[in-house]
Design a protein around this motif. Sequence first.
Motif, short mmCIF file in Angstrom:
data_model
loop_
_atom_site.label_atom_id
_atom_site.label_comp_id
_atom_site.label_asym_id
_atom_site.label_seq_id
_atom_site.Cartn_x
_atom_site.Cartn_y
_atom_site.Cartn_z
N GLU A 416 0.85 -1.22 -0.05
CA GLU A 416 0.09 -0.01 0.04
C GLU A 416 0.90 1.39 0.00
OE1 GLU A 416 -3.19 -0.31 -0.72
OE2 GLU A 416 -3.62 -2.38 0.02
N GLY A 417 2.04 1.21 0.73
CA GLY A 417 2.78 2.39 0.81
C GLY A 417 3.90 2.40 -0.06
N VAL A 418 5.19 2.39 0.22
CA VAL A 418 6.19 2.13 -0.70
C VAL A 418 7.00 0.75 -0.47
CG1 VAL A 418 6.43 4.58 -0.77
CG2 VAL A 418 7.96 3.44 0.86
N PRO A 419 7.44 0.22 -1.49
CA PRO A 419 7.54 0.86 -2.75
C PRO A 419 6.36 0.46 -3.72
CG PRO A 419 8.90 -1.21 -2.81
CD PRO A 419 8.23 -0.89 -1.32
N GLY A 420 5.49 0.16 -3.12
CA GLY A 420 4.01 -0.08 -3.59
C GLY A 420 3.21 0.97 -4.24
N HIS A 421 1.92 1.19 -3.93
CA HIS A 421 0.94 1.96 -4.57
C HIS A 421 1.26 3.51 -4.31
CE1 HIS A 421 -1.71 -1.19 -5.59
NE2 HIS A 421 -2.22 -1.16 -4.57
N HIS A 422 1.69 3.83 -3.49
CA HIS A 422 2.23 5.23 -3.36
C HIS A 422 3.24 5.55 -4.29
CE1 HIS A 422 2.85 9.34 -1.85
NE2 HIS A 422 4.10 9.05 -1.67
N HIS A 423 4.18 4.83 -4.15
CA HIS A 423 5.48 5.01 -5.10
C HIS A 423 4.97 5.07 -6.63
CE1 HIS A 423 9.64 5.19 -6.25
NE2 HIS A 423 9.43 4.22 -7.02
N GLN A 424 4.31 3.97 -6.85
CA GLN A 424 3.84 3.85 -8.43
C GLN A 424 3.08 4.90 -8.82
OE1 GLN A 424 0.59 1.87 -9.46
NE2 GLN A 424 0.95 3.19 -11.18
N ILE A 425 1.99 5.10 -7.98
CA ILE A 425 0.74 6.12 -8.47
C ILE A 425 1.63 7.68 -8.57
CG2 ILE A 425 -1.22 7.05 -7.83
CD1 ILE A 425 -2.07 4.45 -6.79
N THR A 426 2.41 7.90 -7.40
CA THR A 426 2.79 9.22 -7.34
C THR A 426 4.07 9.43 -8.47
OG1 THR A 426 2.57 9.27 -4.98
CG2 THR A 426 3.90 11.08 -5.68
N MET A 427 4.60 8.47 -8.83
CA MET A 427 5.56 8.38 -9.88
C MET A 427 4.93 8.77 -11.30
SD MET A 427 9.19 7.57 -9.54
CE MET A 427 9.25 6.82 -11.00
N GLN A 428 3.66 8.24 -11.44
CA GLN A 428 2.78 8.49 -12.74
C GLN A 428 2.41 9.83 -12.39
OE1 GLN A 428 -0.58 5.85 -12.98
NE2 GLN A 428 -1.66 6.94 -14.18
N GLN A 429 2.05 10.22 -11.42
CA GLN A 429 1.45 11.59 -11.47
C GLN A 429 2.60 12.63 -11.83
OE1 GLN A 429 -0.04 11.74 -7.54
NE2 GLN A 429 -1.98 11.34 -8.05
N GLU A 430 3.82 12.49 -11.29
CA GLU A 430 4.81 13.41 -11.72
C GLU A 430 6.00 13.21 -12.97
OE1 GLU A 430 7.19 13.10 -7.88
OE2 GLU A 430 5.81 13.72 -6.78
N VAL A 431 5.43 12.22 -13.65
CA VAL A 431 6.10 12.20 -15.23
C VAL A 431 5.85 13.39 -15.73
CG1 VAL A 431 6.03 10.99 -17.30
CG2 VAL A 431 5.62 9.84 -15.15
N GLU A 432 6.89 14.07 -16.42
CA GLU A 432 6.74 15.17 -17.03
C GLU A 432 6.07 15.25 -18.50
OE1 GLU A 432 10.50 17.18 -17.53
OE2 GLU A 432 10.73 17.38 -15.50
N ASN A 433 5.15 16.05 -18.92
CA ASN A 433 4.60 16.18 -20.26
C ASN A 433 3.56 14.96 -20.28
OD1 ASN A 433 5.96 18.36 -21.09
ND2 ASN A 433 7.93 17.19 -21.50
N MET A 434 3.11 14.44 -18.93
CA MET A 434 2.11 13.21 -19.23
C MET A 434 0.84 13.82 -19.42
SD MET A 434 1.61 10.09 -18.44
CE MET A 434 2.48 9.19 -17.09
N PRO A 435 0.25 13.25 -20.51
CA PRO A 435 -1.18 13.74 -20.95
C PRO A 435 -2.05 13.40 -19.68
CG PRO A 435 -0.42 12.06 -22.46
CD PRO A 435 0.49 12.12 -21.29
N THR A 436 -2.99 14.53 -19.50
CA THR A 436 -3.92 14.74 -18.25
C THR A 436 -4.47 13.21 -17.81
OG1 THR A 436 -4.14 16.88 -18.56
CG2 THR A 436 -5.60 15.81 -17.13
#
Length: 587
Positions: A416-436
């Motif tokens: 649920e935390g790291v390196p699981g859902h928080h790490h993966q989802i937050t990485m996704q949110q912070e990718v530069e130039n990611m389509p909304t």
Amino acid sequence: MKSLIKNFSILLFVSLVSACSVLDSAEKSDANARLTALMEAYAQQQFEASPLAASMFGAKVAPDSLDDVSEEAQAAAIARMTGALAELAGIPFASLSPDNQLNYEIFQWMLEHEKVTLNSNWRYVNFNTVAGWHSSFAQIMAMTAFSNEQSYRDYLSRLEKFGRFVDQNIALMDKAIAAGYAQPCAALGGYENGIVGYVSKTPEASVFYAPFMRLPETMDQSMKGEAKRLISEVVNPGYQRYYRYFTERYKPSCRKNIGLSSAPGGAELYEHFVRFYTSLDTTAEEAHALGLSEVARIRKEMDAIIAEVGFKGSFSDFLKFLRTDKQFYTDDPAHYRAVIAEIAKRTDGLMPNYFSLLPRNPYGIKPVPAAIAPKTATAFYQPGAVDGTRAGQYFYNTHDLDSRPLYELPALSLHEGVPGHHHQITMQQEVENMPTFRQSYYFHAFGEGWGLYSEFLGEEMGMYQTPYERFGKLIYEMWRACRLVVDSGMHAKGWTRQQAIDFMAENTALTLHNITSEVDRYITYPGQAQAYKHGELKIRELRARAENALDDKFSLREFHTAVLGAGSLPLLVLERRIDRWIAEQSK
């Protein structure tokens, strides 16, 4: 003369190549611009259609409004998907940049698969035993960030519109009953308690009044009175109206058979869900066989640990020991929380050793709200805001602590935390130039597979400090393997609820309370349970492929960035991405 002709021919060829190059460049620029505009327009339309989803992901769209879930709104959603697919088909794929080719594939996959679901009777199903429209409303309202007076007024506007939202969702549930898609009776025991739990004795005691306890003195204090009025006249009556409907109309009309295949068109729909939640070209029969194979493999590893600790007795005797011995449990919620917190911080300190890129947004830990705890899973993760204004949250369940052993907490927290859902989802949110749309869209097999892979990675990180914690990790792995079997068994092979409970009880050390909650979840959420194991096994397969191909060039830290660095992906798209990464690293 020949020389003149030759030189003219060369100049003509160069001019033609140059012209073609300009045209090609223009075509590529046009294709990329068209795709970007289409994706962004679609994301904006989706947020406008679902202001609650916009709030959940931190988008500032209609913060004073609630979703329209009427039949007309659903028809409009299908029309949006149809139109987007038609426009997408007109964009030349070969002219797109590599990043946009990836975006194209993901956008197309999402639209095609979501449209199948929305075109089915499943569009009338608005709750399962994990979450429902009524609890999601409360959770999203609790996530509201109050930065100025207008944010409080927007919140009040949403409370005022809650009555219409209730009535629209009840209308959907009536349509589900008429279509033969009411949720099965066997899984609904006690569900109504999670509805009436939101009704407060006084407005001040309501969870919806909590923000006004913190209303700054510099703001209009009359908003407190308006909040109390809306809770008394709109919110409490809305939940009471839903409670009466659920107990008097919906529950008596529930579906008698638990399998989705018993509903009209349900067998075909379940096969779609297997493909949707795994993002693989697989079938219910193949998933069932894979589950049985994994159960047998994991059982051998469990037997080895039982021998290691010197336990004398059968496998079922050992499971009984784990379920009942007091050394493995606490009755103190504060102690339970402290164990989770220690595991979380210990993991944080190890993350740079295994990841070359870490997200910026942190996460916190919170207990599951009491109103939904009895029918909710052991834990779940709530993403932070895309703009970083709200942290992620790992929710842990302290209801019935006698059923929640401490030796499972390392695996649970890694997931649920790291390196699981928080790490993966937050990485996704912070990718530069990611389509909304990609910042918030969740591919279940990728996300849940990563969560289960994170439990596996915990072995290398040294997170399991006792044989019982290692066994706890295997319990969780066995749990997900059993999911493949019982989910497909109930929805495609005619299994009964008791068969599913017995299979889980025989093969996992989960308590009977957790087992029945899980089985009810699979009954009301068909196919989603297939995501976990399929995703984990695919990521592990790709890691082994990379290790074998790259040998001493292989970097685990960089492999993890390659997996997560483009955000959430269908597994078939992830496989192509990692194959390209392997080729690049081989040079």
